[in-house]
Design a protein around this motif. Structure first.
Motif, PDB file in Angstrom:
ATOM      1  N   GLU A  78       0.861  -1.132   0.216  1.00 45.72           N
ATOM      2  CA  GLU A  78      -0.035  -0.036  -0.138  1.00 45.72           C
ATOM      3  C   GLU A  78       0.946   1.359   0.161  1.00 45.72           C
ATOM      4  O   GLU A  78       0.416   2.393  -0.334  1.00 45.72           O
ATOM      5  CB  GLU A  78      -0.946   0.182   1.121  1.00 45.72           C
ATOM      6  N   GLY A  79       2.066   1.210   0.392  1.00 45.75           N
ATOM      7  CA  GLY A  79       3.017   2.227   0.583  1.00 45.75           C
ATOM      8  C   GLY A  79       3.881   2.520  -0.801  1.00 45.75           C
ATOM      9  O   GLY A  79       4.764   3.343  -0.828  1.00 45.75           O
ATOM     10  N   ILE A  80       3.726   1.609  -1.822  1.00 46.68           N
ATOM     11  CA  ILE A  80       4.534   1.595  -2.845  1.00 46.68           C
ATOM     12  C   ILE A  80       4.051   2.699  -3.918  1.00 46.68           C
ATOM     13  O   ILE A  80       4.971   3.452  -4.635  1.00 46.68           O
ATOM     14  CB  ILE A  80       4.654   0.237  -3.551  1.00 46.68           C
ATOM     15  N   ASP A  84      -0.652  10.280  -4.404  1.00 50.75           N
ATOM     16  CA  ASP A  84      -1.895  10.732  -5.439  1.00 50.75           C
ATOM     17  C   ASP A  84      -2.396   9.365  -6.021  1.00 50.75           C
ATOM     18  O   ASP A  84      -3.125   9.666  -6.817  1.00 50.75           O
ATOM     19  CB  ASP A  84      -1.328  11.795  -6.193  1.00 50.75           C
ATOM     20  N   GLY A  85      -1.972   8.312  -5.750  1.00 47.67           N
ATOM     21  CA  GLY A  85      -2.425   7.180  -6.438  1.00 47.67           C
ATOM     22  C   GLY A  85      -1.801   6.440  -7.702  1.00 47.67           C
ATOM     23  O   GLY A  85      -2.070   5.536  -8.164  1.00 47.67           O
ATOM     24  N   GLU A  86      -0.721   7.409  -8.123  1.00 44.99           N
ATOM     25  CA  GLU A  86      -0.099   7.124  -9.277  1.00 44.99           C
ATOM     26  C   GLU A  86       0.815   5.725  -8.976  1.00 44.99           C
ATOM     27  O   GLU A  86       1.398   5.679  -8.071  1.00 44.99           O
ATOM     28  CB  GLU A  86       0.979   8.224  -9.847  1.00 44.99           C
ATOM     29  N   LEU A  87       0.646   4.907 -10.027  1.00 50.84           N
ATOM     30  CA  LEU A  87       1.339   3.635  -9.630  1.00 50.84           C
ATOM     31  C   LEU A  87       2.738   3.738  -9.947  1.00 50.84           C
ATOM     32  O   LEU A  87       3.234   4.742 -10.681  1.00 50.84           O
ATOM     33  CB  LEU A  87       0.904   2.657 -10.684  1.00 50.84           C
ATOM     34  N   SER A  88       3.509   2.859  -9.074  1.00 48.63           N
ATOM     35  CA  SER A  88       4.977   2.875  -9.276  1.00 48.63           C
ATOM     36  C   SER A  88       5.449   2.410 -10.509  1.00 48.63           C
ATOM     37  O   SER A  88       4.388   1.765 -10.880  1.00 48.63           O
ATOM     38  CB  SER A  88       5.754   1.975  -8.071  1.00 48.63           C
ATOM     39  N   PRO A  89       6.688   2.536 -10.975  1.00 48.69           N
ATOM     40  CA  PRO A  89       7.033   1.810 -12.244  1.00 48.69           C
ATOM     41  C   PRO A  89       7.048   0.460 -12.023  1.00 48.69           C
ATOM     42  O   PRO A  89       6.538  -0.163 -13.192  1.00 48.69           O
ATOM     43  CB  PRO A  89       8.551   2.265 -12.251  1.00 48.69           C
ATOM     44  N   VAL A  90       6.959  -0.183 -10.914  1.00 45.56           N
ATOM     45  CA  VAL A  90       6.963  -1.628 -10.900  1.00 45.56           C
ATOM     46  C   VAL A  90       5.413  -2.118 -11.156  1.00 45.56           C
ATOM     47  O   VAL A  90       4.993  -2.865 -12.025  1.00 45.56           O
ATOM     48  CB  VAL A  90       7.591  -2.081  -9.642  1.00 45.56           C
ATOM     49  N   THR A 162       8.908   4.612  -2.316  1.00 42.94           N
ATOM     50  CA  THR A 162       7.943   3.983  -0.876  1.00 42.94           C
ATOM     51  C   THR A 162       7.271   4.980  -0.306  1.00 42.94           C
ATOM     52  O   THR A 162       7.811   5.900  -0.171  1.00 42.94           O
ATOM     53  CB  THR A 162       8.892   3.193  -0.315  1.00 42.94           C
ATOM     54  N   ALA A 163       6.256   4.193   0.342  1.00 43.64           N
ATOM     55  CA  ALA A 163       5.632   5.249   1.253  1.00 43.64           C
ATOM     56  C   ALA A 163       5.028   6.603   0.860  1.00 43.64           C
ATOM     57  O   ALA A 163       5.004   7.389   1.424  1.00 43.64           O
ATOM     58  CB  ALA A 163       6.472   5.314   2.529  1.00 43.64           C
ATOM     59  N   GLY A 164       4.551   6.526  -0.122  1.00 42.43           N
ATOM     60  CA  GLY A 164       3.696   7.472  -0.913  1.00 42.43           C
ATOM     61  C   GLY A 164       4.531   8.709  -1.405  1.00 42.43           C
ATOM     62  O   GLY A 164       4.234   9.931  -1.521  1.00 42.43           O
ATOM     63  N   THR A 165       6.010   8.555  -1.451  1.00 40.91           N
ATOM     64  CA  THR A 165       6.824   9.671  -1.809  1.00 40.91           C
ATOM     65  C   THR A 165       7.054   9.543  -3.417  1.00 40.91           C
ATOM     66  O   THR A 165       6.809   8.644  -4.049  1.00 40.91           O
ATOM     67  CB  THR A 165       8.319   9.270  -1.296  1.00 40.91           C
TER      68      THR A 165
END
Length: 165
Positions: A78-80, A84-90, A162-165
């Motif tokens: 949940e912290g990845i 703003d909800g944008e998915l991480s590259p992974v 991570t953690a919403g950064t």
């Protein structure tokens, strides 16, 4: 046994709880923090579905007691993603390259791959396979997962968000 107070940072938020000494980190995250993305599969450290980052390192949350994490920073699936909800590259690569099917193992893969790519930003296919060896999937056949890791490695964005950064 008397309960123990712990203080941890979970996905960038401070958490304090009083827990039994033998409560696993996975159960703490699911029951006390209500973060159910940390899945419990085998509960023996074999499948990797419960993988989280503990002070930046991927660990099996079913094998760590919550009291062992006292003072640590924990990142769950949940912290990845970004705040703003944008998915991480992974996460985006898993979606785009069909690296998931039923989705049960996906949180563990996403967390593990995030740490793997941080440490191996330009992996070979052999390194990817080796890096994925601690996570099991019963649905996909792994090809989509390998393609997703390869694609995430090629993205210019930072893998370690991570953690919403």
């Amino acid at each position: 046994m008397p309960e123990v107070q712990i203080r941890v940072m979970v996905n960038g938020r401070p958490r304090t709880a009083t827990v039994p000494p033998r409560l696993t980190l996975a159960d703490f995250l699911r029951e006390h923090c209500r973060l159910t993305g940390t899945h419990l599969g085998c509960e023996h450290g074999v499948c990797g579905a419960c993988s989280v980052l503990l002070d930046g390192e991927a660990v099996r949350a079913c094998l760590v007691f919550a009291v062992q994490a006292d003072g640590a920073e924990i990142t769950t699936v949940e912290g990845i993603a970004a705040a703003d909800g944008e998915l991480s590259p992974v996460q985006a690569a898993f979606r785009e390259h069909h690296g998931l099917q039923c989705g049960f193992c996906t949180p563990g893969f996403v967390v593990s791959v995030t740490a793997f790519l941080r440490d191996n930003p330009d992996p070979t296919d052999e390194q990817i396979r080796d890096g994925l060896s601690g996570n099991l999937c019963r649905c996909t056949g792994y090809q989509g997962i390998i393609e997703a890791v390869r694609a995430a490695a090629e993205r210019p964005a930072e893998h370690t968000r991570t953690a919403g950064t």
